[in-house]
Design a protein around this motif. Structure first.
Motif, PDB file in Angstrom:
ATOM      1  N   LEU A   1       0.915  -1.109   0.067  1.00  0.00           N
ATOM      2  CA  LEU A   1       0.033  -0.021  -0.085  1.00  0.00           C
ATOM      3  C   LEU A   1       0.919   1.385   0.070  1.00  0.00           C
ATOM      4  O   LEU A   1       0.688   2.122  -0.590  1.00  0.00           O
ATOM      5  N   VAL A   2       1.889   1.224   1.016  1.00  0.00           N
ATOM      6  CA  VAL A   2       2.926   2.562   0.979  1.00  0.00           C
ATOM      7  C   VAL A   2       3.555   2.539  -0.616  1.00  0.00           C
ATOM      8  O   VAL A   2       3.495   3.666  -0.892  1.00  0.00           O
ATOM      9  N   ALA A   3       3.928   1.354  -1.089  1.00  0.00           N
ATOM     10  CA  ALA A   3       4.425   1.473  -2.487  1.00  0.00           C
ATOM     11  C   ALA A   3       3.431   2.170  -3.324  1.00  0.00           C
ATOM     12  O   ALA A   3       3.877   3.160  -4.200  1.00  0.00           O
ATOM     13  N   LEU A   4       2.363   1.813  -3.320  1.00  0.00           N
ATOM     14  CA  LEU A   4       1.066   2.252  -4.291  1.00  0.00           C
ATOM     15  C   LEU A   4       0.892   3.773  -3.828  1.00  0.00           C
ATOM     16  O   LEU A   4       0.761   4.645  -4.918  1.00  0.00           O
ATOM     17  N   LEU A   5       0.999   4.112  -2.950  1.00  0.00           N
ATOM     18  CA  LEU A   5       0.648   5.633  -2.374  1.00  0.00           C
ATOM     19  C   LEU A   5       1.730   6.598  -2.869  1.00  0.00           C
ATOM     20  O   LEU A   5       1.658   7.407  -3.391  1.00  0.00           O
ATOM     21  N   LEU A   6       3.026   6.088  -2.695  1.00  0.00           N
ATOM     22  CA  LEU A   6       4.228   6.785  -3.238  1.00  0.00           C
ATOM     23  C   LEU A   6       4.206   6.942  -4.751  1.00  0.00           C
ATOM     24  O   LEU A   6       4.741   7.953  -5.208  1.00  0.00           O
ATOM     25  N   GLU A   7       3.614   5.943  -5.435  1.00  0.00           N
ATOM     26  CA  GLU A   7       3.681   5.994  -6.703  1.00  0.00           C
ATOM     27  C   GLU A   7       2.604   7.007  -7.199  1.00  0.00           C
ATOM     28  O   GLU A   7       2.909   7.667  -8.235  1.00  0.00           O
ATOM     29  N   LEU A   8       1.482   7.150  -6.353  1.00  0.00           N
ATOM     30  CA  LEU A   8       0.520   7.944  -6.909  1.00  0.00           C
ATOM     31  C   LEU A   8       0.687   9.576  -6.322  1.00  0.00           C
ATOM     32  O   LEU A   8      -0.028  10.316  -6.468  1.00  0.00           O
ATOM     33  N   SER A   9       1.672   9.716  -5.593  1.00  0.00           N
ATOM     34  CA  SER A   9       2.075  10.931  -4.803  1.00  0.00           C
ATOM     35  C   SER A   9       2.012  12.086  -6.073  1.00  0.00           C
ATOM     36  O   SER A   9       2.987  11.803  -6.898  1.00  0.00           O
ATOM     37  N   PRO A  10       1.551  13.248  -6.134  1.00  0.00           N
ATOM     38  CA  PRO A  10       1.855  14.221  -7.184  1.00  0.00           C
ATOM     39  C   PRO A  10       3.444  14.865  -6.854  1.00  0.00           C
ATOM     40  O   PRO A  10       3.675  15.666  -7.530  1.00  0.00           O
ATOM     41  N   GLN A  11       3.905  14.533  -5.604  1.00  0.00           N
ATOM     42  CA  GLN A  11       5.355  15.224  -5.262  1.00  0.00           C
ATOM     43  C   GLN A  11       6.198  14.402  -5.620  1.00  0.00           C
ATOM     44  O   GLN A  11       6.318  13.227  -5.427  1.00  0.00           O
ATOM     45  N   PRO A  12       7.409  14.943  -6.118  1.00  0.00           N
ATOM     46  CA  PRO A  12       8.473  14.201  -6.856  1.00  0.00           C
ATOM     47  C   PRO A  12       9.023  13.669  -5.278  1.00  0.00           C
ATOM     48  O   PRO A  12       9.592  14.310  -4.462  1.00  0.00           O
ATOM     49  N   VAL A  13       9.235  12.362  -4.913  1.00  0.00           N
ATOM     50  CA  VAL A  13       9.942  11.590  -3.911  1.00  0.00           C
ATOM     51  C   VAL A  13      11.019  10.620  -4.280  1.00  0.00           C
ATOM     52  O   VAL A  13      10.861  10.070  -5.500  1.00  0.00           O
ATOM     53  N   SER A  14      11.981  10.699  -3.504  1.00  0.00           N
ATOM     54  CA  SER A  14      13.181   9.672  -3.872  1.00  0.00           C
ATOM     55  C   SER A  14      13.615   9.393  -2.597  1.00  0.00           C
ATOM     56  O   SER A  14      13.659  10.060  -1.486  1.00  0.00           O
ATOM     57  N   MET A  15      14.490   8.355  -2.508  1.00  0.00           N
ATOM     58  CA  MET A  15      15.308   8.043  -1.265  1.00  0.00           C
ATOM     59  C   MET A  15      16.581   7.445  -1.881  1.00  0.00           C
ATOM     60  O   MET A  15      16.758   6.905  -2.610  1.00  0.00           O
TER      61      MET A  15
ATOM     62  N   ASN B   1       9.639   7.752  -7.365  1.00  0.00           N
ATOM     63  CA  ASN B   1       8.274   7.634  -7.785  1.00  0.00           C
ATOM     64  C   ASN B   1       8.132   8.247  -9.379  1.00  0.00           C
ATOM     65  O   ASN B   1       8.760   9.067  -9.991  1.00  0.00           O
ATOM     66  N   ARG B   2       6.725   8.090  -9.747  1.00  0.00           N
ATOM     67  CA  ARG B   2       6.530   8.547 -11.294  1.00  0.00           C
ATOM     68  C   ARG B   2       6.649  10.058 -11.176  1.00  0.00           C
ATOM     69  O   ARG B   2       6.974  10.650 -12.311  1.00  0.00           O
ATOM     70  N   ALA B   3       6.027  10.789 -10.284  1.00  0.00           N
ATOM     71  CA  ALA B   3       6.375  12.429 -10.099  1.00  0.00           C
ATOM     72  C   ALA B   3       7.694  12.728 -10.292  1.00  0.00           C
ATOM     73  O   ALA B   3       8.133  13.737 -10.981  1.00  0.00           O
ATOM     74  N   TRP B   4       8.601  12.064  -9.700  1.00  0.00           N
ATOM     75  CA  TRP B   4      10.083  12.539  -9.803  1.00  0.00           C
ATOM     76  C   TRP B   4      10.639  12.222 -11.237  1.00  0.00           C
ATOM     77  O   TRP B   4      11.366  12.931 -11.788  1.00  0.00           O
ATOM     78  N   GLU B   5      10.227  11.274 -11.802  1.00  0.00           N
ATOM     79  CA  GLU B   5      10.526  10.918 -13.348  1.00  0.00           C
ATOM     80  C   GLU B   5       9.849  11.844 -14.050  1.00  0.00           C
ATOM     81  O   GLU B   5      10.678  12.550 -15.005  1.00  0.00           O
ATOM     82  N   ASP B   6       8.605  12.421 -14.120  1.00  0.00           N
ATOM     83  CA  ASP B   6       7.940  13.493 -14.759  1.00  0.00           C
ATOM     84  C   ASP B   6       8.887  14.778 -14.718  1.00  0.00           C
ATOM     85  O   ASP B   6       8.901  15.434 -15.605  1.00  0.00           O
ATOM     86  N   PHE B   7       9.273  15.048 -13.354  1.00  0.00           N
ATOM     87  CA  PHE B   7      10.086  16.431 -13.122  1.00  0.00           C
ATOM     88  C   PHE B   7      11.318  16.389 -13.704  1.00  0.00           C
ATOM     89  O   PHE B   7      11.705  17.540 -14.073  1.00  0.00           O
ATOM     90  N   THR B   8      12.053  15.302 -13.486  1.00  0.00           N
ATOM     91  CA  THR B   8      13.435  15.157 -14.245  1.00  0.00           C
ATOM     92  C   THR B   8      13.581  14.902 -15.444  1.00  0.00           C
ATOM     93  O   THR B   8      14.580  15.223 -15.998  1.00  0.00           O
ATOM     94  N   GLY B   9      12.814  14.114 -16.035  1.00  0.00           N
ATOM     95  CA  GLY B   9      12.612  13.674 -17.327  1.00  0.00           C
ATOM     96  C   GLY B   9      13.623  12.194 -17.627  1.00  0.00           C
ATOM     97  O   GLY B   9      14.079  12.047 -18.438  1.00  0.00           O
ATOM     98  N   ARG B  10      14.128  11.699 -16.309  1.00  0.00           N
ATOM     99  CA  ARG B  10      14.727  10.589 -16.272  1.00  0.00           C
ATOM    100  C   ARG B  10      13.809   9.438 -15.739  1.00  0.00           C
ATOM    101  O   ARG B  10      12.923   9.594 -14.952  1.00  0.00           O
TER     102      ARG B  10
END
Length: 827
Positions: free
Chosen positions: A463-477, A488-497
């Motif tokens: 569930l946490v992994a799914l929430l992290l993936e759906l978060s609109p904020q770029p998140v990384s660890m 997460n996906r938002a981080w990919e959209d922000f950085t283009g990587r």
């Protein structure tokens, strides 16, 4: 030579006993005096610590409320800058405000009836908040006020039946006017944050609490004897102590039956009281511990005084102590034996023994409780027949000769009733006779709860992994070695990587900061965050399109093992649009302030230039009127008209100077604590000749108790003078004017000036406080510049008070002047 008679041994013994008793008594008295003195010193030190704790807690509570009030003012200014209220934009502003205010749970914009217009918690617009349960709502514009403590975690949770001492919030309400409508900006302060701070600051033996000035308990440490939300207006703290002193301490049963050390301190700007208490008996614990040292010293002194008796007493004391130690050792040994017997009888594991083929030959009593079968039915059966069919092969391998030596482990499921399976961890050890296995000894531990918890944990992780993936904020660890663990996906959209390009690789220039040449990354793990749990700051990053974005970067340490943290979790919040709006608002505000300054300077300069010729006109017109009275009455009347017009013009210029000074706000007020009643009496005495000229009667009543407030006496008298002069000017001849002052329960001084004039039309009750505006019912040539009430409102706003008008039943008008009072003190 005469024989000298020697004193008898009995006499010497009694004399020695008398001297020894006298010395022993003196030692006891001296030690008692020193002990009593040390007790008083311990209580004084406790009072000093209590005052320090109360000061720290009062400062924190005041700063928390003032910070929230300032944030509400900032949001209110932003809303006023809009041509119309944009609920989505206001909700975003409220959300940003909560990010900067950790002590708040929720913020919202409400209509006058309590309907939600915008909310940081995403409540549906139109949801109704029960404002009537908060207490009397504040009036005026821009003054944030604390209300009563409310049950629930947020503004709408109070609808459900909840105990206020379990979860609550403290509303902070700021009214403001916009487009002729009244709105409320509300911030829900988290009292648990205040209680946690109190718990952290107060020493272990101290209990702290935060009360409202009306006696409601807002927040307290866990061991405080009262419940949050309860009311205590009848307590002596609110009835007797606070009206006399803003800071004080007491030693009496304040909150309980035992003697306590209590310190209270009133907030410097808010109607709140911090209370710090402790049982006096606990404060004297160290002093009682020191009594043993004093008793030891006294014992040594007594032993030295008693002399020869000391050896005997010491021997007897040593023998008695040795006997006590021996008795205690026997008692401990007996208790240990009993405890061991209880442990052996109450062991929770399943203990068993089998023969070489795996058939059970011994089980403990715990087996019958778990399997719900008699022990006789279990003995003689193979261990594999007791487990679920899917695990039987695994159990058979535990008892095989081919299994390795040592402890053998397996985890199996055991059916204990139809439809119910329990999970057990088996441990089996072979019993050897030489190289031959004679049997097995083992144990089984019920791990059903752990097994189910691990399954639930896996679900939570998914569930946490799914929430992290759906978060609109770029998140990384990033791990402790500086390599990406996840994005997460938002981080990919922000950085283009793509994540496959970065996961498992060291951090490089994936998020370059704007303006850095060559571009660098701020994501170096653990840098600048060691020793902290959370680090948040604002910076600028390039996105995938090389656009410079304003972001709030948050770094939080992820707990790890004994080797250190597991890594750092990063989140990005894009605040570019907010910052652009903020910069535009700042520029507009600076332009408005510059225009206002130019206008004030122009009015001040023109007013100063007009005063000199007006003084000459008034002087010469007075001279012409006085000389023409005897020679030419008609000419005297003409000079009288010139004189009256000059006076009205001079009054207008003086009012313009007052408006200019009040708008500039420089050097116009000299605040001091004073009783408002003499100020009112002085103005009434000054205007009595004018009332006598118009044959008006005065009905005046003053509050019996002092009305102490922090004001500028001259400016406050100017407000009373303007209002009372208007009442005299527009009252019919022969009527009555009423002046009444009282002390309101909300801690305010209320002055009411009532007349029987023509009154004020309802739509104009607020417009008459604008510059150069007069009521249509009174603007019939009665005089006035239309600036007196505008100046009065500016003065009251600067002093922190309020002024408003309403029509009087039966005809006439009532002007209400309200001023917040401080703690009553001797004047």
């Amino acid at each position: 030579m005469p024989h000298r008679r020697r004193p008898s041994t009995v006499s010497l013994v009694w004399l020695a006993r008398g001297v020894g008793a006298a010395l022993a008594l003196a030692a006891v008295v001296g030690m008692g005096f020193l002990t009593w003195q040390s007790r008083n010193e311990a209580l004084e030190a406790a009072e000093e610590r209590s005052h320090l704790i109360a000061r720290v807690l009062e400062d924190h509570a005041t700063q928390t409320v003032e910070s929230a009030a300032l944030a509400l003012t900032t949001v209110g200014d932003g809303i006023r800058g809009q041509s119309a209220i944009d609920a989505a934009h206001v909700s975003q502003m409220l959300g940003q405000m909560l990010l900067a205010q950790p002590g708040l749970r929720e913020a919202a914009l409400l209509s006058e009836s309590g309907q939600i217009i915008a909310s940081s918690a995403g409540h549906l617009p139109g949801s109704l908040v029960r404002l009537a349960e908060w207490g009397p709502l504040p009036v005026g514009d821009g003054k944030a006020t604390l209300m009563h403590l409310q049950p629930g975690r947020g503004l709408l949770e109070g609808r459900r039946a909840q105990r206020i001492d379990q979860v609550a919030y403290l509303p902070l309400v700021m009214p403001f006017q916009m487009h002729a409508r009244r709105f409320y900006l509300v911030a829900a302060i988290n009292p648990d944050a205040l209680a946690n701070y109190q718990q952290g600051v107060a020493e272990p033996e101290w209990h702290a609490a935060l009360f409202s000035y009306q006696g409601q308990l807002l927040a307290a440490t866990t061991e405080f004897p009262l419940k949050p939300g309860s009311w205590h207006q009848a307590h002596r703290l609110f009835r007797e102590w606070l009206p006399a002193h803003a800071i004080g301490d007491r030693q009496e049963p304040a909150f309980g039956d035992s003697q306590q050390v209590l310190t209270y301190r009133v907030s410097r700007s808010r109607p709140m009281v911090v209370v710090v208490v402790q049982e006096r008996s606990r404060l004297l614990t160290d002093w009682r511990d020191d009594l043993w040292l004093n008793a030891g010293a006294l014992l040594v002194m007594e032993l030295l005084i008693l002399g020869g008796m000391a050896a005997t007493l010491r021997a007897l004391s040593t023998r008695a102590q040795a006997q006590r130690v021996l008795d205690e050792a026997y008692a401990k040994l007996s208790a240990s034996e009993q405890e061991m017997a209880l442990v052996l009888r109450s062991i929770q594991e399943l203990i068993f023994r089998t023969d070489a083929d795996g058939q059970l030959v011994f089980v403990n009593a715990r087996w019958a409780l778990v399997t719900r079968e008699p022990t006789e039915k279990i003995l003689g059966r193979k261990m594999s027949t007791l487990v679920a069919p899917a695990d039987r092969a695994q159990v058979e391998r535990l008892f095989s000769d081919a299994a390795p030596d040592g402890v053998r482990h397996a985890e199996v499921s055991v059916p204990v009733s139809p439809g119910e399976l329990r999970r057990f961890s088996l441990a089996v050890v072979p019993l050897m006779t030489g190289s031959r296995i004679d049997g097995f000894a083992g144990s089984a531990v019920d791990v059903t709860e752990r097994y189910e918890a691990e399954a639930r944990l896996q679900q939570q992780l998914h569930l946490v992994a799914l929430l992290l993936e759906l978060s609109p904020q770029p998140v990384s660890m990033v791990d402790r070695e500086g390599c990406y663990v996840t994005v997460n996906r938002a981080w990919e959209d922000f950085t283009g990587r793509h994540r496959d390009e970065v996961v498992g690789r060291p951090v490089d220039r994936h998020l370059p900061e704007c303006g850095m040449e060559p571009p660098t990354s701020d994501w170096v793990p653990m840098e600048g965050i060691e020793g902290q749990s959370l680090l948040r700051y604002e910076t600028q990053f390039y996105d995938r399109n090389r656009d410079c974005r304003d972001v709030v970067l948050s770094k939080v340490v992820v707990p790890g093992d004994e080797m250190g943290p597991a890594g750092v979790l990063f989140t990005l919040t894009d605040v570019s649009e907010f910052r652009r709006a903020e910069r535009a608002t700042t520029e507009a505000k600076e332009a408005a302030e510059e225009a206002s300054r130019v206008k004030s300077e122009f009015i001040a300069n023109m007013s100063h230039e007009l005063r000199t010729p007006l003084q000459s006109i008034i002087g010469y017109s007075e001279l012409g009127r006085s000389r023409g009275e005897a020679t030419c009455p008609k000419l005297s009347a003409m000079f009288g008209d010139i004189h009256d017009s000059g006076r009205r013009m001079l009054d207008l210029v003086n009012d313009l100077l007052d408006v200019s000074a009040l708008e500039s706000g420089v050097g116009t007020f000299s605040l001091e604590r004073c009783d408002l009643r003499p100020c009112i009496t002085a103005v009434v005495r000054e205007l009595k000749p004018l009332m006598a000229h118009r044959r008006l009667t005065l009905e005046m009543s003053q509050a019996p108790e002092p009305l102490v407030a922090r004001v500028d006496p001259l400016r406050f008298q100017q407000v009373i003078r303007n209002v009372l002069a208007n009442a005299i000017r527009f009252s019919p001849e022969g009527s009555a004017i009423t002046v009444r002052s009282i002390r309101r329960s909300q801690g305010e001084a209320h002055l009411a000036i009532m007349d029987r004039g023509p009154g004020i039309p309802e739509p104009e009750l607020e417009r008459i406080f604008e510059a150069f505006v007069q009521s249509s019912a009174t603007s019939t040539g009665a005089g006035g510049t239309g600036l007196g009430l505008a100046i009065s409102r500016k003065i009251m706003t600067a002093l922190g008070g309020r002024i408003h008008a309403e029509n009087r039943p039966g005809g006439g008008a009532v002007f209400h002047v309200l001023m917040p009072l401080g703690v009553v003190a001797e004047i």
